[in-house]
Design a protein around this motif. Structure first.
Motif, PDB file in Angstrom:
ATOM      1  N   LYS A 435       0.831  -1.198   0.000  1.00 60.71           N
ATOM      2  CA  LYS A 435       0.000   0.000   0.000  1.00 60.71           C
ATOM      3  C   LYS A 435       0.867   1.251   0.000  1.00 60.71           C
ATOM      4  CE  LYS A 435      -3.988  -2.104   2.306  1.00 60.71           C
ATOM      5  NZ  LYS A 435      -4.838  -2.126   3.530  1.00 60.71           N
ATOM      6  N   GLU A 438       2.317   1.599  -3.352  1.00 58.82           N
ATOM      7  CA  GLU A 438       1.326   2.031  -4.332  1.00 58.82           C
ATOM      8  C   GLU A 438       1.115   3.537  -4.282  1.00 58.82           C
ATOM      9  OE1 GLU A 438      -2.124  -0.274  -3.505  1.00 58.82           O
ATOM     10  OE2 GLU A 438      -1.512  -1.951  -4.809  1.00 58.82           O
ATOM     11  N   VAL A 439       1.102   4.081  -3.044  1.00 57.91           N
ATOM     12  CA  VAL A 439       0.968   5.541  -2.912  1.00 57.91           C
ATOM     13  C   VAL A 439       2.150   6.241  -3.564  1.00 57.91           C
ATOM     14  CG1 VAL A 439       0.866   7.455  -1.271  1.00 57.91           C
ATOM     15  CG2 VAL A 439      -0.421   5.355  -0.822  1.00 57.91           C
ATOM     16  N   GLU A 440       3.373   5.727  -3.220  1.00 56.01           N
ATOM     17  CA  GLU A 440       4.571   6.325  -3.817  1.00 56.01           C
ATOM     18  C   GLU A 440       4.569   6.139  -5.338  1.00 56.01           C
ATOM     19  OE1 GLU A 440       7.831   4.479  -1.916  1.00 56.01           O
ATOM     20  OE2 GLU A 440       7.474   5.427   0.049  1.00 56.01           O
ATOM     21  N   LEU A 441       4.119   4.956  -5.759  1.00 61.86           N
ATOM     22  CA  LEU A 441       4.088   4.672  -7.189  1.00 61.86           C
ATOM     23  C   LEU A 441       3.104   5.584  -7.917  1.00 61.86           C
ATOM     24  CD1 LEU A 441       5.028   2.894  -9.533  1.00 61.86           C
ATOM     25  CD2 LEU A 441       3.212   1.285  -8.957  1.00 61.86           C
ATOM     26  N   LYS A 442       1.955   5.846  -7.249  1.00 65.10           N
ATOM     27  CA  LYS A 442       0.961   6.725  -7.854  1.00 65.10           C
ATOM     28  C   LYS A 442       1.535   8.118  -8.077  1.00 65.10           C
ATOM     29  CE  LYS A 442      -3.814   8.272  -7.322  1.00 65.10           C
ATOM     30  NZ  LYS A 442      -5.021   8.223  -6.469  1.00 65.10           N
ATOM     31  N   GLU A 443       2.230   8.602  -7.018  1.00 66.68           N
ATOM     32  CA  GLU A 443       2.862   9.919  -7.153  1.00 66.68           C
ATOM     33  C   GLU A 443       3.936   9.902  -8.237  1.00 66.68           C
ATOM     34  OE1 GLU A 443       4.338  10.722  -3.290  1.00 66.68           O
ATOM     35  OE2 GLU A 443       2.359  11.111  -2.390  1.00 66.68           O
ATOM     36  N   ARG A 445       4.067   7.916 -10.790  1.00 68.36           N
ATOM     37  CA  ARG A 445       3.428   7.813 -12.102  1.00 68.36           C
ATOM     38  C   ARG A 445       2.927   9.159 -12.587  1.00 68.36           C
ATOM     39  NH1 ARG A 445      -0.116   2.225 -11.483  1.00 68.36           N
ATOM     40  NH2 ARG A 445       1.579   0.771 -12.065  1.00 68.36           N
ATOM     41  N   GLN A 446       2.350   9.922 -11.628  1.00 71.84           N
ATOM     42  CA  GLN A 446       1.884  11.250 -12.010  1.00 71.84           C
ATOM     43  C   GLN A 446       3.044  12.108 -12.506  1.00 71.84           C
ATOM     44  OE1 GLN A 446      -0.102  12.651  -8.493  1.00 71.84           O
ATOM     45  NE2 GLN A 446      -2.000  11.521  -8.910  1.00 71.84           N
ATOM     46  N   ARG A 447       4.150  12.055 -11.724  1.00 69.58           N
ATOM     47  CA  ARG A 447       5.326  12.818 -12.177  1.00 69.58           C
ATOM     48  C   ARG A 447       5.833  12.287 -13.510  1.00 69.58           C
ATOM     49  NH1 ARG A 447       6.717  12.157  -6.659  1.00 69.58           N
ATOM     50  NH2 ARG A 447       8.226  10.528  -7.219  1.00 69.58           N
ATOM     51  N   CYS A 448       5.808  10.957 -13.621  1.00 69.25           N
ATOM     52  CA  CYS A 448       6.292  10.334 -14.869  1.00 69.25           C
ATOM     53  C   CYS A 448       5.406  10.696 -16.053  1.00 69.25           C
ATOM     54  CB  CYS A 448       6.354   8.816 -14.696  1.00 69.25           C
ATOM     55  SG  CYS A 448       7.011   7.941 -16.116  1.00 69.25           S
ATOM     56  N   GLU A 449       4.069  10.719 -15.800  1.00 69.58           N
ATOM     57  CA  GLU A 449       3.160  11.075 -16.886  1.00 69.58           C
ATOM     58  C   GLU A 449       3.384  12.512 -17.337  1.00 69.58           C
ATOM     59  OE1 GLU A 449      -0.717  10.295 -15.422  1.00 69.58           O
ATOM     60  OE2 GLU A 449      -0.558   8.093 -15.622  1.00 69.58           O
TER      61      GLU A 449
END
Length: 652
Positions: A435, A438-443, A445-449
């Motif tokens: 979990k 996933e939070v770190e990954l979400k952030e 991903r947003q930066r990556c996007e």
């Protein structure tokens, strides 16, 4: 999940494996070529790429030959594709042109063998060496003419020393073409590879179809001979294979950059066999982003598919079997006509008609895009059943290892409850960590996007700029090639035709500016041709008459001389001392000699006038547009006059 996957594999995999081929593949040593490529500055590298494609990046591709020999076992010769358990893959023009960075769209034509290889004089001009030195360096290996890699690399060091970078770029590209892209013999650049290079340099022809032709040609040849060595551009085939076999978590517009970023580890031959044997249509990466195209080449000329001309022969491939790779659905099994095989195993002059048919087919290229329906990589059941049936028919070379099902794992694990509790506790901790991740990954991903969007915008801008630069470069290359060829031809012309060539150039300018003037000039040339034919016929009749008359006079003169000599001899023998009669005879002889001289003078005068008339006719000849028959006739008249002069001189 595992049970269903395992049962699916057992159901699809054929029970009997086909016999594997004894194949060889040798990865060329590219280290010295890499060193030479790094001598170039960035702007010079860009020039090389625009002219000859991403060949410097191909030097950096670490090919795993075990992957090549393993995938070759799956090749299906009649269909020109790789047939796996429930799907097929086939290298395409669109994928190969993206890998090399040379597009067949718009202005470029494919490589077309013209029936002969470049002359030593032409090669010497590019290499900046003398023809004599080049003749000494030419070698023949197993009946193949060419030059050793050692000689070309030594010459590259010489060009770098004198800083002749234009020649350096050409010779480096030629060497890479022969060693890496169109290999035929080890450490050797043959004339076939040189011909493709010259077609690119001087005629602006695209080498991608020839590269793809050599791939299919060597695969087909190895299967027919039940072995042999795989001779083709291994880096491009390896990039293409890995792009479909291994899925990425990202998408990059440049295939070679994407290949290097993936960082594929070294695998053994057995590992490659298992990777390919376990592939199914769900695990394949069907449509990489860099393959994005509005349409694809689907058919050429009267061929039901696409004929390819390579360095050693001609062969077709079937785009209808590769639609999923280009983003279009498979809507059923292909018809027999669509996959009709065609192969020509040499470029012998006896096959000129077939070679011409292949060349002409590329003048009528049929492209498809919207006709193939909405873009997706779906497939109809009828096609899937056909592929599965085909896999059973041809048999597969390797058997996938049995996968242990989840049910069996649960039964074996149920004997140790304590271990299960420990695993469950570990799962809870892992879930908590998951979990957080996933939070770190979400952030991330947003930066990556955000970064990816910015990068996409930059890439699109660079791609547009690069396309514009390539188009401009293609125009420059074609213009430069045409000018070089024209200059070479002009240098071989004789001095007396300079005026005619100047008039021809002026006429070409007028023809480009006005189609009406062009048609009028054609009519004038046709009229002049008819007039020249009439004049030539008239001159020929006059020459025949003059020749006949001259021969008759000469015969009369000879007969008269003979009679006078007999008369003089008779008078000398029987009468003697008749000086007056002898003087009269001598006077008669002088009379005939005078008549003969006058007649010869008339004939010579006619012979002089006729060349002048012929010279006037030659001045009207345009070397570019006058029919060859008229030029041959004028040359025939000139030779006839020379022979008449020689004949008259001998008779005198």
């Amino acid at each position: 999940m595992d049970d269903s996957t395992g049962s699916h594999r057992d159901e699809v995999a054929p029970r009997v494996l086909k016999k594997t081929l004894q194949l060889k593949a040798r990865k060329p040593d590219t280290e010295s070529l890499k060193v030479l490529g790094r001598i170039l500055k960035k702007t010079q590298c860009l020039t090389l790429v625009r002219k000859y494609g991403e060949i410097l990046d191909l030097l950096e591709v670490d090919v795993q030959v075990d992957a090549i020999t393993a995938v070759t076992q799956f090749y299906d010769p009649p269909l020109r594709c790789f047939t796996f358990r429930d799907f097929q893959l086939a290298p395409t023009l669109e994928e190969f042109e993206q890998i090399l960075g040379l597009s067949l769209e718009k202005y470029e034509k494919p490589y077309r063998y013209l029936g002969h290889y470049p002359s030593l004089h032409t090669i010497a001009d590019v290499l900046k060496v003398s023809v004599k030195d080049l003749q000494e360096k030419k070698q023949n290996r197993n009946g193949i003419d060419g030059f050793s890699r050692k000689y070309l690399e030594e010459h590259l060091h010489h060009l770098a020393g004198i800083e002749d970078w234009e020649a350096f770029i050409d010779v480096l590209a030629l060497t890479i073409y022969g060693i890496l892209i169109f290999p035929n013999a080890d450490e050797f650049v043959d004339f076939a590879a040189i011909d493709v290079f010259f077609a690119r340099k001087f005629r602006g022809e695209n080498p991608v179809p020839a590269i793809l032709a050599d791939v299919y040609y060597t695969l087909n040849f190895c299967h027919e001979k039940k072995g042999k060595r795989i001779l083709c551009c291994l880096p491009m085939l390896f990039i293409w294979l890995t792009a479909h076999v291994f899925k990425r978590g990202y998408e990059i517009s440049y295939p070679i950059t994407e290949f290097h970023r993936y960082q594929l580890g070294v695998k053994s031959g057995r590992e490659w066999a298992q990777i390919l044997a376990q592939l199914d249509e769900k695990s394949v990466r069907w449509y990489p982003r860099w393959v994005e195209r509005e349409n694809l080449i689907y058919q050429c000329g009267d061929f039901p598919n696409v004929p390819l001309m390579g360095t050693r022969g001609c062969i077709n491939y079937n785009p209808s079997l590769a639609r999923r790779q280009l983003g279009y659905p498979m809507r059923g099994a292909p018809t027999e006509e669509m996959i009709t095989p065609f192969v020509l195993y040499d470029m012998n002059p006896v096959h000129n008609e077939t070679l011409k048919r292949v060349r002409d087919a590329w003048n009528n290229v049929i492209r498809m895009g919207k006709e193939l329906k909405t873009k997706n990589c779906g497939v109809q059941n009828s096609y899937r059943q056909w592929v599965t049936s085909r896999a059973r028919e041809v048999k597969l070379p390797f058997q996938a290892l049995t996968v242990t099902t989840s049910g069996e794992s649960s039964m074996s694990a149920s004997h140790d409850n304590e271990e299960i509790r420990e695993i469950q506790g570990e799962l809870v901790r892992v879930e908590e960590e998951k979990k957080k991740i996933e939070v770190e990954l979400k952030e991330a991903r947003q930066r990556c996007e955000t970064l990816e969007q910015e990068n996409m915008k930059k890439n699109l801008t660079l791609e547009r700029a690069d396309k514009r630069a390539k188009i401009e470069e293609n125009y420059m290359l074609k213009t430069k090639g045409c000018l070089q060829a024209a200059n070479k031809e002009l240098s071989l012309r004789r001095n007396e035709r300079d005026e005619a060539i100047t008039k021809s150039t002026q006429l070409e300018e007028l023809l480009k500016n006005s189609s009406a003037a062009y048609k009028d000039s054609r009519r004038q040339m046709a009229e002049m041709g008819r007039q020249m034919e009439m004049r030539a016929a008239k001159y020929e009749d006059r020459l025949k008459k003059e020749k006949q008359s001259t021969e008759e006079v000469i015969m009369m003169y000879q007969d008269a001389i003979r009679r006078e000599q007999e008369e003089v001899q008779r008078l000398t023998d029987y009468i003697g001392g008749q000086d007056e009669i002898i003087a009269a005879c001598r006077h008669e002889v002088a009379f005939w000699m005078t008549r003969f001289s006058n007649l010869a003078e008339i004939s010579n005068d006619a012979i002089k006038n006729i060349p002048n008339k012929l010279g006037m006719a030659e001045a009207l000849v345009n070397p570019l547009t006058t029919p060859a028959e008229i030029r041959d006739f004028i040359e025939y008249c000139r030779n006839l006059i020379v022979k008449m002069k020689q004949s008259i001189i001998r008779r005198m």
